[in-house]
Scaffold this motif. Sequence first.
Motif, mmCIF file in Angstrom:
data_model
loop_
_atom_site.group_PDB
_atom_site.id
_atom_site.type_symbol
_atom_site.label_atom_id
_atom_site.label_comp_id
_atom_site.label_asym_id
_atom_site.label_seq_id
_atom_site.Cartn_x
_atom_site.Cartn_y
_atom_site.Cartn_z
ATOM 1 N N ALA A 118 0.811 -1.220 0.000
ATOM 2 C CA ALA A 118 0.000 0.000 0.000
ATOM 3 C C ALA A 118 0.842 1.267 0.000
ATOM 4 O O ALA A 118 0.331 2.351 -0.303
ATOM 5 C CB ALA A 118 -0.928 0.003 1.219
ATOM 6 N N ALA A 119 2.113 1.161 0.321
ATOM 7 C CA ALA A 119 2.977 2.342 0.481
ATOM 8 C C ALA A 119 2.990 3.272 -0.734
ATOM 9 O O ALA A 119 2.883 4.496 -0.560
ATOM 10 C CB ALA A 119 4.391 1.919 0.860
ATOM 11 N N PRO A 120 3.114 2.779 -1.969
ATOM 12 C CA PRO A 120 3.110 3.717 -3.106
ATOM 13 C C PRO A 120 1.797 4.492 -3.221
ATOM 14 O O PRO A 120 1.800 5.691 -3.512
ATOM 15 C CB PRO A 120 3.321 2.805 -4.327
ATOM 16 C CG PRO A 120 3.989 1.584 -3.779
ATOM 17 C CD PRO A 120 3.429 1.414 -2.396
ATOM 18 N N TYR A 121 0.676 3.825 -2.992
ATOM 19 C CA TYR A 121 -0.617 4.514 -3.025
ATOM 20 C C TYR A 121 -0.683 5.589 -1.942
ATOM 21 O O TYR A 121 -1.076 6.733 -2.200
ATOM 22 C CB TYR A 121 -1.762 3.509 -2.848
ATOM 23 C CG TYR A 121 -3.080 4.178 -2.551
ATOM 24 C CD1 TYR A 121 -3.769 4.874 -3.552
ATOM 25 C CD2 TYR A 121 -3.632 4.152 -1.279
ATOM 26 C CE1 TYR A 121 -4.976 5.509 -3.274
ATOM 27 C CE2 TYR A 121 -4.830 4.781 -0.995
ATOM 28 C CZ TYR A 121 -5.501 5.456 -1.998
ATOM 29 O OH TYR A 121 -6.675 6.100 -1.724
ATOM 30 N N LEU A 122 -0.282 5.259 -0.733
ATOM 31 C CA LEU A 122 -0.314 6.215 0.369
ATOM 32 C C LEU A 122 0.610 7.399 0.094
ATOM 33 O O LEU A 122 0.268 8.545 0.411
ATOM 34 C CB LEU A 122 0.056 5.522 1.678
ATOM 35 C CG LEU A 122 -0.916 4.425 2.135
ATOM 36 C CD1 LEU A 122 -0.338 3.655 3.311
ATOM 37 C CD2 LEU A 122 -2.274 5.005 2.455
ATOM 38 N N ALA A 123 1.751 7.154 -0.517
ATOM 39 C CA ALA A 123 2.672 8.242 -0.877
ATOM 40 C C ALA A 123 2.041 9.147 -1.935
ATOM 41 O O ALA A 123 2.187 10.376 -1.866
ATOM 42 C CB ALA A 123 4.000 7.664 -1.362
ATOM 43 N N ASP A 124 1.334 8.569 -2.902
ATOM 44 C CA ASP A 124 0.645 9.373 -3.923
ATOM 45 C C ASP A 124 -0.404 10.281 -3.278
ATOM 46 O O ASP A 124 -0.536 11.450 -3.647
ATOM 47 C CB ASP A 124 -0.029 8.477 -4.964
ATOM 48 C CG ASP A 124 0.953 7.810 -5.912
ATOM 49 O OD1 ASP A 124 2.147 8.211 -5.942
ATOM 50 O OD2 ASP A 124 0.529 6.868 -6.614
ATOM 51 N N VAL A 125 -1.144 9.750 -2.330
ATOM 52 C CA VAL A 125 -2.156 10.559 -1.634
ATOM 53 C C VAL A 125 -1.476 11.686 -0.864
ATOM 54 O O VAL A 125 -1.917 12.840 -0.913
ATOM 55 C CB VAL A 125 -3.019 9.684 -0.697
ATOM 56 C CG1 VAL A 125 -3.873 10.547 0.218
ATOM 57 C CG2 VAL A 125 -3.891 8.746 -1.515
ATOM 58 N N ALA A 126 -0.391 11.384 -0.176
ATOM 59 C CA ALA A 126 0.321 12.414 0.592
ATOM 60 C C ALA A 126 0.812 13.530 -0.329
ATOM 61 O O ALA A 126 0.707 14.716 0.016
ATOM 62 C CB ALA A 126 1.493 11.794 1.344
ATOM 63 N N GLN A 127 1.331 13.175 -1.467
ATOM 64 C CA GLN A 127 1.802 14.195 -2.413
ATOM 65 C C GLN A 127 0.645 15.039 -2.941
ATOM 66 O O GLN A 127 0.766 16.264 -3.081
ATOM 67 C CB GLN A 127 2.562 13.533 -3.558
ATOM 68 C CG GLN A 127 3.883 12.952 -3.113
ATOM 69 C CD GLN A 127 4.563 12.118 -4.187
ATOM 70 O OE1 GLN A 127 4.058 11.993 -5.300
ATOM 71 N NE2 GLN A 127 5.699 11.546 -3.840
ATOM 72 N N ALA A 128 -0.488 14.412 -3.223
ATOM 73 C CA ALA A 128 -1.652 15.156 -3.710
ATOM 74 C C ALA A 128 -2.164 16.125 -2.645
ATOM 75 O O ALA A 128 -2.508 17.277 -2.960
ATOM 76 C CB ALA A 128 -2.756 14.183 -4.118
#
Length: 143
Positions: free
Chosen positions: A43-53
């Motif tokens: 899940a880490a890449p998805y969570l990182a994408d959300v954090a960046q957004a």
Amino acid sequence: MADLLHTDPSLTPDQAAGALGYPAGQVRRATVRAQAVLRARRAAPYLADVAQALHRQGWTTTAAAPTVHHPADDVVTATLTLDGPTPPTPALVWDERQGWRTATSRRHPLTKGGALPPEGDGIRYLATGTTPPPDTLIAALAS
């Protein structure tokens, strides 16, 4: 154990536990935790994408990936503090079972007994599904 299972996916959890010398009484709990750690890594890449957004939106002061938690050995959650100048909520919590929700506290976004989904004032479940696209999450927060 999670590292060994990740490195050699052909191993069964019992084989990995044996290779690491786990006592028989700890294998089940270690297996459950290792599987949760592996799900958190996926899940880490998805969570990182959300954090960046959220950072691009101005709701966070950093684009860093959220902190991952295991409030119960078999559950994966993550928390994001919204510390920008005008955030729509103090924090967000992602739970692999229910998806995203708002939190009422920046200091303690996971409620006591964090493995159970909370309800009450200030708690809103956002978007549909456990991994909505970041823009869908932002639209749900803004509404």
